[in-house]
Design a protein around this motif. Structure first.
Motif, PDB file in Angstrom:
ATOM      1  N   ILE A 263     -16.395 -36.398 -35.245  1.00 39.89           N
ATOM      2  CA  ILE A 263     -16.144 -37.090 -33.976  1.00 39.89           C
ATOM      3  C   ILE A 263     -17.364 -36.967 -33.080  1.00 39.89           C
ATOM      4  CG2 ILE A 263     -14.749 -37.090 -31.870  1.00 39.89           C
ATOM      5  CD1 ILE A 263     -12.403 -36.111 -33.482  1.00 39.89           C
ATOM      6  N   HIS A 264     -17.930 -35.760 -33.058  1.00 37.43           N
ATOM      7  CA  HIS A 264     -19.087 -35.548 -32.192  1.00 37.43           C
ATOM      8  C   HIS A 264     -20.265 -36.414 -32.643  1.00 37.43           C
ATOM      9  CE1 HIS A 264     -21.037 -33.239 -29.018  1.00 37.43           C
ATOM     10  NE2 HIS A 264     -22.114 -33.191 -29.776  1.00 37.43           N
ATOM     11  N   ARG A 265     -20.491 -36.465 -33.938  1.00 36.09           N
ATOM     12  CA  ARG A 265     -21.654 -37.208 -34.423  1.00 36.09           C
ATOM     13  C   ARG A 265     -21.459 -38.720 -34.261  1.00 36.09           C
ATOM     14  NH1 ARG A 265     -26.233 -35.747 -37.330  1.00 36.09           N
ATOM     15  NH2 ARG A 265     -27.256 -37.564 -38.222  1.00 36.09           N
ATOM     16  N   TRP A 266     -20.296 -39.203 -34.715  1.00 38.15           N
ATOM     17  CA  TRP A 266     -20.054 -40.645 -34.593  1.00 38.15           C
ATOM     18  C   TRP A 266     -19.960 -41.046 -33.119  1.00 38.15           C
ATOM     19  CZ3 TRP A 266     -20.382 -44.130 -38.447  1.00 38.15           C
ATOM     20  CH2 TRP A 266     -20.403 -43.622 -39.742  1.00 38.15           C
ATOM     21  N   GLY A 267     -19.328 -40.171 -32.325  1.00 38.26           N
ATOM     22  CA  GLY A 267     -19.223 -40.440 -30.894  1.00 38.26           C
ATOM     23  C   GLY A 267     -20.594 -40.577 -30.254  1.00 38.26           C
ATOM     24  N   ALA A 268     -21.530 -39.734 -30.704  1.00 35.37           N
ATOM     25  CA  ALA A 268     -22.883 -39.794 -30.152  1.00 35.37           C
ATOM     26  C   ALA A 268     -23.522 -41.144 -30.453  1.00 35.37           C
ATOM     27  CB  ALA A 268     -23.726 -38.663 -30.728  1.00 35.37           C
ATOM     28  N   HIS A 269     -23.357 -41.600 -31.702  1.00 36.24           N
ATOM     29  CA  HIS A 269     -23.895 -42.920 -32.047  1.00 36.24           C
ATOM     30  C   HIS A 269     -23.220 -44.000 -31.198  1.00 36.24           C
ATOM     31  CE1 HIS A 269     -26.294 -41.444 -35.249  1.00 36.24           C
ATOM     32  NE2 HIS A 269     -25.290 -41.042 -35.994  1.00 36.24           N
ATOM     33  N   LEU A 270     -21.902 -43.856 -31.069  1.00 41.87           N
ATOM     34  CA  LEU A 270     -21.130 -44.866 -30.344  1.00 41.87           C
ATOM     35  C   LEU A 270     -21.548 -44.947 -28.876  1.00 41.87           C
ATOM     36  CD1 LEU A 270     -18.939 -46.704 -31.397  1.00 41.87           C
ATOM     37  CD2 LEU A 270     -17.251 -45.192 -30.353  1.00 41.87           C
ATOM     38  N   MET A 271     -21.794 -43.775 -28.284  1.00 46.36           N
ATOM     39  CA  MET A 271     -22.141 -43.775 -26.862  1.00 46.36           C
ATOM     40  C   MET A 271     -23.464 -44.505 -26.627  1.00 46.36           C
ATOM     41  SD  MET A 271     -22.402 -40.693 -24.137  1.00 46.36           S
ATOM     42  CE  MET A 271     -23.304 -40.924 -22.607  1.00 46.36           C
ATOM     43  N   VAL A 272     -24.412 -44.292 -27.524  1.00 49.98           N
ATOM     44  CA  VAL A 272     -25.690 -45.002 -27.379  1.00 49.98           C
ATOM     45  C   VAL A 272     -25.434 -46.503 -27.408  1.00 49.98           C
ATOM     46  CG1 VAL A 272     -27.912 -45.443 -28.470  1.00 49.98           C
ATOM     47  CG2 VAL A 272     -27.041 -43.114 -28.354  1.00 49.98           C
ATOM     48  N   ILE A 273     -24.557 -46.934 -28.320  1.00 43.89           N
ATOM     49  CA  ILE A 273     -24.259 -48.362 -28.426  1.00 43.89           C
ATOM     50  C   ILE A 273     -23.574 -48.878 -27.154  1.00 43.89           C
ATOM     51  CG2 ILE A 273     -22.902 -50.074 -29.684  1.00 43.89           C
ATOM     52  CD1 ILE A 273     -23.321 -48.295 -32.201  1.00 43.89           C
ATOM     53  N   THR A 274     -22.547 -48.145 -26.688  1.00 42.60           N
ATOM     54  CA  THR A 274     -21.812 -48.652 -25.521  1.00 42.60           C
ATOM     55  C   THR A 274     -22.693 -48.682 -24.274  1.00 42.60           C
ATOM     56  OG1 THR A 274     -20.923 -46.452 -25.068  1.00 42.60           O
ATOM     57  CG2 THR A 274     -19.530 -47.934 -26.336  1.00 42.60           C
ATOM     58  N   VAL A 275     -23.583 -47.684 -24.144  1.00 46.85           N
ATOM     59  CA  VAL A 275     -24.462 -47.684 -22.965  1.00 46.85           C
ATOM     60  C   VAL A 275     -25.393 -48.897 -22.986  1.00 46.85           C
ATOM     61  CG1 VAL A 275     -26.321 -46.452 -21.792  1.00 46.85           C
ATOM     62  CG2 VAL A 275     -24.337 -45.204 -22.571  1.00 46.85           C
ATOM     63  N   TRP A 276     -25.923 -49.198 -24.168  1.00 44.24           N
ATOM     64  CA  TRP A 276     -26.776 -50.390 -24.272  1.00 44.24           C
ATOM     65  C   TRP A 276     -25.977 -51.648 -23.941  1.00 44.24           C
ATOM     66  CZ3 TRP A 276     -31.736 -50.554 -24.026  1.00 44.24           C
ATOM     67  CH2 TRP A 276     -32.538 -49.572 -24.604  1.00 44.24           C
ATOM     68  N   LEU A 277     -24.752 -51.734 -24.503  1.00 39.53           N
ATOM     69  CA  LEU A 277     -23.937 -52.929 -24.245  1.00 39.53           C
ATOM     70  C   LEU A 277     -23.595 -53.035 -22.762  1.00 39.53           C
ATOM     71  CD1 LEU A 277     -21.508 -53.093 -27.303  1.00 39.53           C
ATOM     72  CD2 LEU A 277     -23.436 -54.584 -26.762  1.00 39.53           C
ATOM     73  N   HIS A 278     -23.317 -51.881 -22.139  1.00 45.59           N
ATOM     74  CA  HIS A 278     -23.021 -51.862 -20.707  1.00 45.59           C
ATOM     75  C   HIS A 278     -24.207 -52.409 -19.909  1.00 45.59           C
ATOM     76  CE1 HIS A 278     -21.859 -50.490 -16.768  1.00 45.59           C
ATOM     77  NE2 HIS A 278     -22.829 -49.605 -16.720  1.00 45.59           N
ATOM     78  N   MET A 279     -25.397 -51.959 -20.286  1.00 46.90           N
ATOM     79  CA  MET A 279     -26.609 -52.437 -19.613  1.00 46.90           C
ATOM     80  C   MET A 279     -26.755 -53.950 -19.825  1.00 46.90           C
ATOM     81  SD  MET A 279     -30.393 -50.996 -20.238  1.00 46.90           S
ATOM     82  CE  MET A 279     -31.750 -51.281 -19.133  1.00 46.90           C
ATOM     83  N   PHE A 280     -26.461 -54.380 -21.035  1.00 48.08           N
ATOM     84  CA  PHE A 280     -26.548 -55.808 -21.359  1.00 48.08           C
ATOM     85  C   PHE A 280     -25.586 -56.612 -20.489  1.00 48.08           C
ATOM     86  CE2 PHE A 280     -25.225 -59.394 -24.211  1.00 48.08           C
ATOM     87  CZ  PHE A 280     -26.440 -60.071 -24.181  1.00 48.08           C
ATOM     88  N   ARG A 281     -24.355 -56.097 -20.353  1.00 45.73           N
ATOM     89  CA  ARG A 281     -23.356 -56.796 -19.535  1.00 45.73           C
ATOM     90  C   ARG A 281     -23.807 -56.844 -18.071  1.00 45.73           C
ATOM     91  NH1 ARG A 281     -20.771 -56.101 -14.652  1.00 45.73           N
ATOM     92  NH2 ARG A 281     -20.213 -53.939 -14.822  1.00 45.73           N
ATOM     93  N   VAL A 282     -24.306 -55.717 -17.561  1.00 46.92           N
ATOM     94  CA  VAL A 282     -24.762 -55.686 -16.168  1.00 46.92           C
ATOM     95  C   VAL A 282     -25.875 -56.717 -15.969  1.00 46.92           C
ATOM     96  CG1 VAL A 282     -25.958 -54.288 -14.448  1.00 46.92           C
ATOM     97  CG2 VAL A 282     -24.076 -53.316 -15.734  1.00 46.92           C
ATOM     98  N   PHE A 283     -26.720 -56.812 -16.969  1.00 43.78           N
ATOM     99  CA  PHE A 283     -27.816 -57.771 -16.869  1.00 43.78           C
ATOM    100  C   PHE A 283     -27.296 -59.208 -16.902  1.00 43.78           C
ATOM    101  CE2 PHE A 283     -31.136 -60.426 -18.803  1.00 43.78           C
ATOM    102  CZ  PHE A 283     -32.137 -60.232 -17.874  1.00 43.78           C
ATOM    103  N   MET A 284     -26.386 -59.479 -17.851  1.00 40.12           N
ATOM    104  CA  MET A 284     -25.901 -60.851 -18.018  1.00 40.12           C
ATOM    105  C   MET A 284     -25.072 -61.325 -16.828  1.00 40.12           C
ATOM    106  SD  MET A 284     -27.381 -61.693 -20.603  1.00 40.12           S
ATOM    107  CE  MET A 284     -26.828 -63.298 -21.125  1.00 40.12           C
ATOM    108  N   THR A 285     -24.381 -60.384 -16.136  1.00 47.15           N
ATOM    109  CA  THR A 285     -23.607 -60.798 -14.971  1.00 47.15           C
ATOM    110  C   THR A 285     -24.449 -60.750 -13.700  1.00 47.15           C
ATOM    111  OG1 THR A 285     -22.798 -58.534 -14.700  1.00 47.15           O
ATOM    112  CG2 THR A 285     -21.394 -60.043 -15.934  1.00 47.15           C
ATOM    113  N   GLY A 286     -25.716 -60.418 -13.839  1.00 48.29           N
ATOM    114  CA  GLY A 286     -26.598 -60.372 -12.669  1.00 48.29           C
ATOM    115  C   GLY A 286     -26.219 -59.280 -11.691  1.00 48.29           C
ATOM    116  N   SER A 287     -25.545 -58.250 -12.165  1.00 47.41           N
ATOM    117  CA  SER A 287     -25.036 -57.227 -11.253  1.00 47.41           C
ATOM    118  C   SER A 287     -26.108 -56.254 -10.785  1.00 47.41           C
ATOM    119  CB  SER A 287     -23.914 -56.439 -11.928  1.00 47.41           C
ATOM    120  OG  SER A 287     -22.948 -57.310 -12.419  1.00 47.41           O
ATOM    121  N   TYR A 288     -27.336 -56.429 -11.278  1.00 48.58           N
ATOM    122  CA  TYR A 288     -28.426 -55.555 -10.853  1.00 48.58           C
ATOM    123  C   TYR A 288     -28.999 -56.009  -9.512  1.00 48.58           C
ATOM    124  CZ  TYR A 288     -30.622 -59.625 -12.809  1.00 48.58           C
ATOM    125  OH  TYR A 288     -30.931 -60.924 -13.065  1.00 48.58           O
TER     126      TYR A 288
END
Ligand code: HEM
Ligand code: FES
Lengths: 237, 266
Positions: B115-140
């Protein structure tokens, strides 16, 4: 947010009243109005503070009136004692101490003693090495390959010039091969395949007084800078 | 359920909600109206992290993808599983690898490590996607530009956590990945001994920035990835970086509220 303040204030009212019971004198006042209580508290504390500066003022020069145009303003003459305040000094000292501590934190991260093999070491006598062979016995501990050709002995760094993995000497193919991204180096250290951009580095190699080979890893020689012709980069035998 | 039964149940819940135990913990009784509901949210340390009211679009999955929320949730999971792993793992050359194998094969519920290892990979992915969403919605855009900057720090810290954790299994993959990764630090301007400007910092013939005094050395506690590096990465991974990322997260969440909540769709 205004909503929030309003609500919290209403919530806190009973608490305020409770707190005031600690001070029996003001109890009556505060029950009527809590703001009055706060004023009363201030009155009690304030008179104590100004006492100290008042005494000092009496000793120092008296205030003078300076006039600018029609009006006049009060000018406090600068006293030698108040040129800097103790509070300023305290803040400066605190900032300096904190700054120093950050410096200490940084220095703390650089150990004085390393539990690593020495950078400078003796590697036996020239006759211990066979002509035309790569000696891998020092690789594990000291991170060098010693190679003897017909005229020279040189010490090759085991750090791949691509991204720093450790290649292996493949005896059958007579080349160094890096397991990370496949760079290949000839026995001389010259790169010929894979992503490595330049040959392996050589270390300083000299003869010590006792006739042993002395290798100094702090001094490196790079082929692309023409440093392999430097007399310290090889040993003539 | 008959009407009388329903009423009885309600009254039990009401009595529970208005009991002294409940009130002393939750600080307000059962909310009857909007004001009461606001009060109970404002008075709870956990509930008050959320606004008492928010616009409808802000809770729509379509708008935020809940990627920020998921990143935070995964961070919590990683914190808990990470603490559990610390009970078994010893950060020394002698034990690190075998402790990791032990965690996988022998310790009850070896899935904790997974869980710890896969979770670590997953968090990197979700953070990138979150940044992508913030960018696409112009929320910056203003007034959220500072929160974008805080976000960039969070991204960097997430990657650093991932990087430092990667060394801890102490297998071949770990050692060489960190060797390659930290070699990049050699080329840091002024601070790395092979970087631009490093040669400028010297007194006469003596280089001040060399393999034994640059940033890479400070990171590894030595000239190569060895025992000191393992310990340093362990401390950074388990204490140093989580401590810093929590501070940045607090600022991040605080600013979302103060910048007017989730941005409005364009
Ligand atoms: C550890 C990583 C992070 C966590 C836990 C996190 C958490 C959150 C959460 C919970 C929200 C609320 C909205 C949502 O869920 O989408 C949010 C909003 C936001 N985040 Fe992050 N975040 C992280 C990294 C980042 C990064 C890398 C960026 C960009 C560089 C960023 C920039 C923003 C901005 C600008 C908002 C406001 C968005 C809006 O108002 O629509 N965050 N973050
Ligand atoms: S590190 Fe040797 S090939 Fe990449």
């Amino acid at each position: 947010m205004d909503d929030q303040k309003h609500l919290e204030h209403e919530q806190n009212k009973p608490e305020d009243a409770e707190r005031s019971t600690e001070n029996p004198e003001e109890m009556k006042q505060s029950e009527e109005n809590s703001t009055e209580m706060k004023i009363a508290e201030k009155k009690e504390i304030e008179p104590k503070k100004p006492e100290v500066p008042k005494k000092k003022l009496e000793k120092g020069p008296t205030k003078k009136r300076a006039s600018i145009g029609k009006g006049s303003i009060l000018v406090e003459p600068i006293k030698r004692r108040s040129f800097f305040s103790w509070l300023t000094l305290a803040w400066v000292a605190f900032t300096a101490a904190t700054g120093t501590f950050f410096g200490m934190m940084l220095r703390f991260m650089f150990p004085n003693v390393l539990f690593e093999p020495k950078q400078t070491f003796k590697a036996g006598y020239p006759d211990d090495y066979t002509i035309g062979e790569v000696t891998t016995s020092l690789k594990e501990k000291y991170g060098v390959w010693i190679i003897r050709d017909t005229e020279h002995i040189y010490a090759l760094s085991v750090v791949c010039t691509h991204l720093g993995c450790t290649p292996n000497w493949l005896q059958n193919e007579r080349k160094f091969k890096c397991p990370c991204h496949g760079s290949g180096f000839r026995k001389s250290g010259i790169n010929f395949e894979g992503p490595a951009p330049r040959p392996l580095e050589r270390y300083k190699i000299v003869l010590a007084d006792d006739g042993q080979i002395l290798i100094d890893k702090t001094k490196k020689f790079a082929y692309e800078k023409g440093q392999w012709s430097d007399s310290e980069s090889y040993l003539v035998v | 359920m008959s009407k009388s039964e329903k009423k009885k149940k309600e009254s039990i819940l009401l009595r529970l909600g208005n009991s002294q135990v409940w009130k002393s913990i939750i600080r307000s009784g059962v909310p009857r109206d909007r004001r009461g509901r606001m009060l109970s949210v404002l008075n709870s340390v956990f509930l008050h992290l959320h606004p008492v009211r928010m616009p409808k679009h802000a809770v729509k999955l379509k708008y935020t993808w809940c990627m920020g929320g998921l990143s935070f949730y995964i961070f919590l999971v990683l914190t808990i599983t990470g603490i559990l792993l610390m009970f078994y793992y010893r950060p020394t050359i002698e034990y690190a690898y075998t402790d990791m194998i032990d965690l996988r094969e022998q310790v009850p519920l070896g899935i904790m490590r997974e869980i710890h290892r896969w979770g670590a990979h997953l968090m990197v992915i979700t953070v990138w996607l979150h940044m992508f969403r913030v960018f696409m919605t112009g929320s910056y855009k203003s007034p959220r530009e500072f929160n974008w900057v805080v976000g960039v720090m969070l991204l960097t810290l997430t990657l650093l956590l991932s990087f430092t954790g990667y060394l801890l299994p102490w297998d071949q993959l770990a050692i060489w990945a960190i060797t390659v990764g930290t070699n990049m630090a050699r080329a840091t301007p002024f601070l790395g001994h092979e970087g631009p400007g490093a040669a400028l910092l010297s007194i006469g013939d003596i280089n001040l920035v060399h393999a034994g005094s640059d940033v890479r050395f400070a990171l590894l506690g030595g000239r190569f990835v060895g025992e000191a590096a393992l310990l340093r990465f362990y401390v950074l991974h388990c204490i140093g970086l989580p401590f810093i990322i929590v501070i940045f997260m607090a600022v991040h969440f605080w600013r979302i509220r103060k910048d007017g909540g989730i941005s409005t769709p364009l």
